[in-house]
Design a protein around this motif. Structure first.
Motif, short mmCIF file in Angstrom:
data_model
loop_
_atom_site.label_atom_id
_atom_site.label_comp_id
_atom_site.label_asym_id
_atom_site.label_seq_id
_atom_site.Cartn_x
_atom_site.Cartn_y
_atom_site.Cartn_z
N HIS A 159 0.82 -1.21 0.00
CA HIS A 159 0.00 0.00 0.00
C HIS A 159 0.86 1.26 0.00
O HIS A 159 0.49 2.27 0.58
N ASN A 201 1.34 3.41 -2.30
CA ASN A 201 0.71 4.54 -2.96
C ASN A 201 -0.23 5.31 -2.04
O ASN A 201 -0.61 6.44 -2.34
N GLU A 202 -0.65 4.69 -0.95
CA GLU A 202 -1.56 5.37 -0.04
C GLU A 202 -0.82 6.21 1.00
O GLU A 202 -1.43 6.96 1.75
N ASP A 203 0.48 6.09 1.04
CA ASP A 203 1.29 6.80 2.03
C ASP A 203 2.16 7.84 1.34
O ASP A 203 3.36 7.66 1.17
#
Length: 368
Positions: A98, A100-102
């Protein structure tokens, strides 16, 4: 956005020698290409911004022995200027899917490079065996680009916000090459119009990808006993195939000596593998069809002005098995028995690509 400018001065019957022509010019096949995408978008590990300018100053000569044989060559020196920025991770874990979410955990890397010596040449032969028929072939030699310059680093906001680049380690080298290109053509000539068909082969199978070599050391935290961390070099795989294109065009005199109508079309194959697993935003072009039209007007007997328009059609491309990964400072993990190596990070080129290209051109030609 692609802005390309070509300027050429030709001198016919140079030095009073009939059949000899000299030319001096500036050729910009790639033009000025500008890509800009959201800084927080999921594509940011592949590309945030790209500015590239490649120009070829050159000197050429040709000689007409007779109608059956004309030969010519152009010596060129390419000059490349490449600016690129993208996001990177300093310490991702391979099990984390994940990234891309951070956004706050991203470091930012920007390179600014140039190569002012990229020699190459074009050589060609033209023949007119019949009054109504011309035959031609031209070869462009390969070009090697090794652009060097500096790299700028910006620390992530949340992970290692105090990280700084070690002084003296801020350089980058971008290696890329352009392959052999062979163009052949047949032209039918009529008093009021002509029809030309060209076939182009480009040896892109010789190109497996671009290399970005970084000399960049980063201190993750002040007084970190582990010492500075080296940001790894990057190989951006392309695994291209040879490309082929067919081009058809015609000039039709509407008002002889005053107004000429132009029309054409093309098909060109994709350089990417059949699976499109290396398809990316830095070169988002696949198989294409094109249609073009234009008008030329003669002014004052010595000045021609041409306007043109082309639209390129490209089908939507779905990438589901992408192999491009985000740049990371962490090596891939290996299980304790050494049986499996996990990927370094997220695949960054999966997705849906829609491309719409409209090309407008203006040409001015003076006869002296």
């Amino acid at each position: 956005i692609v802005n390309a400018v070509t300027a050429v001065v030709n001198w016919g019957d140079a030095f009073g020698l009939e059949g000899l022509a000299l030319a001096l010019g500036l050729f910009a096949p790639s033009g000025y290409t500008k890509h800009k995408y959201p800084t927080e978008g999921p594509q940011r590990y592949a590309l945030r911004e790209l500015n590239s300018l490649i120009i070829y100053p050159g000197l050429g000569a040709s000689y007409r022995f007779n109608r059956y044989l004309q030969v010519g060559a152009v010596l060129l020196n390419g000059m490349a200027f490449i600016e690129k920025s993208q996001a990177s991770r300093l310490s991702p874990t391979s099990l984390d899917t994940h990234f891309n979410e951070d956004v706050g955990g991203d470091a930012s890397i920007r390179i600014d490079t140039e190569d002012l010596f990229m020699p190459t040449a074009i050589a060609g032969v033209l023949s007119q065996p019949l009054d109504w028929l011309e035959l031609g072939i031209a070869v462009r030699f390969p070009v090697v680009m090794k652009a060097s310059g500096n790299v700028k680093y910006m620390a992530p906001e949340t992970d290692y916000p105090d990280a700084v680049a070690v002084e003296g380690h801020h350089s980058a080298v971008v290696e890329h090459h352009f392959p052999w290109v062979v163009t052949s053509g047949v032209r039918y000539i009529h008093r009021r119009f002509d029809i030309e068909v060209d076939f182009v082969w480009e040896n892109w199978s010789s190109y497996d990808g671009m290399d970005v070599d970084l000399d960049l050391l980063v201190d993750l935290e002040p007084e970190d006993p582990a010492g500075p961390k080296e940001i790894p070099d990057t190989h951006i795989p392309k695994n291209f195939r040879d490309t082929y294109s067919v081009r058809l065009g015609s000039d039709i005199e509407i008002l002889p000596g005053i107004l000429t109508f132009r029309v054409g079309g093309l098909w060109q194959s994709s350089a990417y593998p059949a699976s499109n697993n290396t398809f990316s935003l830095d070169f988002p072009y696949g198989e294409q069809f094109g249609a073009s039209t234009g008008l030329s007007v003669n002014l004052f007997d010595f000045l021609d002005v041409t306007v043109g328009y082309m639209h390129l059609f490209q089908e939507r491309i779905e990438v589901t098995e992408g192999i491009l990964q985000q740049s990371s400072g962490t090596l891939a993990d290996v299980y304790s028995d050494g049986s499996l190596t996990l990927p370094m990070g997220n695949t960054v080129n999966n997705g849906t690509y829609d491309v719409n290209l409209n090309i407008y051109s203006l040409a001015v030609e003076g006869h002296f």
